[in-house]
Design an enzyme around this catalytic site. Structure first.
Site, short mmCIF file in Angstrom:
data_model
loop_
_atom_site.label_atom_id
_atom_site.label_comp_id
_atom_site.label_asym_id
_atom_site.label_seq_id
_atom_site.Cartn_x
_atom_site.Cartn_y
_atom_site.Cartn_z
N HIS A 46 0.61 -0.98 -0.18
CA HIS A 46 0.35 -0.05 0.05
C HIS A 46 1.25 1.42 -0.46
CE1 HIS A 46 1.39 -0.37 4.25
NE2 HIS A 46 0.76 0.91 3.98
N LEU A 68 4.33 2.89 -5.77
CA LEU A 68 3.05 3.61 -6.26
C LEU A 68 1.77 3.29 -6.76
CD1 LEU A 68 3.32 5.44 -9.54
CD2 LEU A 68 4.15 3.79 -10.27
N SER A 104 3.01 -7.56 -15.28
CA SER A 104 4.13 -6.72 -15.06
C SER A 104 4.13 -6.82 -17.53
CB SER A 104 5.39 -6.98 -14.98
OG SER A 104 6.15 -5.31 -15.65
N SER A 105 4.05 -5.97 -18.05
CA SER A 105 4.11 -6.07 -19.44
C SER A 105 5.55 -6.82 -19.97
CB SER A 105 3.61 -4.95 -20.21
OG SER A 105 4.45 -4.03 -19.86
N TYR A 123 13.17 -10.84 -13.60
CA TYR A 123 12.25 -9.95 -12.49
C TYR A 123 10.20 -10.80 -13.29
CZ TYR A 123 8.48 -6.30 -11.77
OH TYR A 123 7.47 -5.31 -11.82
N THR A 170 1.01 -2.67 -18.14
CA THR A 170 2.48 -1.43 -18.84
C THR A 170 2.63 -0.53 -17.92
OG1 THR A 170 2.28 -0.60 -20.70
CG2 THR A 170 0.55 0.34 -19.63
N ASN A 171 3.87 -0.07 -19.01
CA ASN A 171 4.42 1.23 -17.90
C ASN A 171 3.79 1.76 -17.12
OD1 ASN A 171 6.59 -0.90 -19.63
ND2 ASN A 171 7.64 1.36 -19.04
N LEU A 172 3.82 2.22 -15.71
CA LEU A 172 3.00 2.81 -14.72
C LEU A 172 4.13 3.99 -14.04
CD1 LEU A 172 1.58 0.42 -12.70
CD2 LEU A 172 0.73 0.81 -14.75
N HIS A 191 12.55 3.68 -12.81
CA HIS A 191 11.67 3.90 -14.38
C HIS A 191 11.77 5.47 -15.22
CE1 HIS A 191 9.44 0.79 -12.57
NE2 HIS A 191 9.72 0.18 -13.79
N TRP A 235 18.97 8.25 -21.35
CA TRP A 235 19.85 6.20 -21.93
C TRP A 235 19.38 6.14 -23.03
CZ3 TRP A 235 18.86 4.22 -16.48
CH2 TRP A 235 19.87 4.86 -15.20
N ARG A 258 7.81 2.47 -25.78
CA ARG A 258 6.89 2.03 -24.61
C ARG A 258 5.31 3.09 -25.07
NH1 ARG A 258 11.07 -0.12 -24.67
NH2 ARG A 258 12.20 -1.03 -23.45
#
Ligand code: GFB
Length: 322
Positions: free
Chosen positions: A15, A18, A111-112, A140, A168-170, A183, A206, A213
């Site tokens: 909790h 994110l 996760s994606s 992971y 997906t990416n959050l 991230h 990077w 994404r």
């Protein structure tokens, strides 16, 4: 379909992270009055005996399993043991305890990155385990796939109502803005902000900027989690995204325009690109009637405002176990 009642005992594992914090906000907004949580100090989710004791005492009827060790491409590449061990253990202990202590329904969040590196795009749920994984986050991803398989195995052997969703990416409030472990989206907010404050012209990003994404605001994900908890009861996991993606270059330009429009972008190709593209096929959830609401630009703007409010207190800093 599943009747979450106003006083159902609902456990949100993770909790403070994110995702977990967004689910708690959403449950509170919808008037749920019996939300159960435990901090990492109170309950080590990697410890089966401790998790069993906690479930025996608290008997959650519904569980949102959003706890885990998470991080961006660099954290995944440099701390693979933590990423596989913590996540494998947390998924196993919570799923097993939910089975032992009569949880009515558990929603596991993956996760994606579970999909193969060279997956056809957009990625449909059935493409799971059809090819090799992206090496930068394989440990992971293996742990996240194990979580899906745990839910399916308990469903098949014991009839447990355990379901899985793959976001997906959050991004959003309570994200990790630490440059080593975050991230890309929070990292770029921090980089452009720090450069602006320091009066530095260029910002180093990077990789090549070419990977694509998809980004979902975590408040949209929280809405999707309640929707899925109420409406999904299949063995198959379900994707949660926007169905739209962009290149890292386009993302960097979007964030630059919001945070520091005068900045110049410099690319550091010695850092990994990771998966070339990771776009979820959203047919299943869209057909059921769920769609995201927050457009990317608005979401970045809101997240930058959150960052500005919280950075001094330190909560926008380190820490990658939700
Ligand atoms: O968000 P990110 O770390 O994770 O990186 P992944 C996405 C892309 O952004 C990569 C580039 O191509 C990075 O090289 N990038 C550019 C940056 N600048 C930066 C920066 O300053 N920081 C970061 N972090 N990236 C993770 C997986 O993959 O995504 C996890 O490692 C998980 O397993 C998570 O699935 C959602 O999208 O590549």
């Amino acid at each position: 379909m599943t009747s979450l009642e106003p006083y159902s005992r609902i456990y949100v594992a993770g909790h403070r992270g994110l995702v977990g914090s967004a689910i708690v906000r959403r449950l509170q907004r919808e008037g749920f009055g019996n939300i159960l949580t435990a901090t990492r100090e109170q309950l080590d989710l990697r410890d089966q005996a401790a998790v069993n004791d906690w479930f025996r005492v608290n008997r959650p009827e519904y569980v949102f399993l959003a706890a885990g060790t998470v991080g961006g491409i660099w954290a995944n590449s440099t701390r693979p043991a933590e990423f596989i061990y913590d996540n494998l253990m947390i998924h196993a202990t919570v799923v097993h305890a939910a089975h032992l202590y009569g949880t009515k329904r558990l929603l596991y969040l993956g996760s994606s990155c579970i999909y193969p590196r060279e997956c056809p795009q957009p990625m449909k749920e059935e493409y799971l385990l059809t090819g090799p994984l992206e090496p930068t986050n394989e440990p992971y991803a293996i742990a996240k796939i194990a979580g899906i398989k745990l839910c399916q195995a308990y469903r098949r052997q014991y009839g447990s109502d355990f379901i899985s969703a793959m976001p997906t990416n959050l991004y959003g409030p309570n994200d990790n803005f630490d440059l080593e472990s975050s991230h890309v989206l929070p990292a770029l907010i921090r980089k452009f902000h720090d450069a602006k404050v320091a009066g530095q012209k260029s910002v180093t990003i990077w990789g090549t900027g070419a990977p694509r994404r998809e980004f979902l605001h975590v408040d949209d994900l929280a809405g999707a989690c309640l929707f899925i908890m109420r409406n999904w009861n299949q063995d198959m996991h379900v994707n949660v995204g926007t169905g739209e993606d962009l290149t890292i270059r386009e993302l960097a330009e979007t964030i630059r325009d919001i945070v520091y429009p005068e900045a110049e972008l410099v690319w550091d190709a010695s850092k990994p690109d990771g998966m070339p593209q990771k776009l979820l096929d959203m047919t299943r959830l869209h057909e059921l009637g769920w769609r995201h609401k927050i457009p990317l630009k608005e979401g970045v703007q809101m997240t930058y405002e959150w960052f500005l409010k919280h950075q001094k207190g330190g909560s926008a800093g380190k820490g990658s176990r939700a």
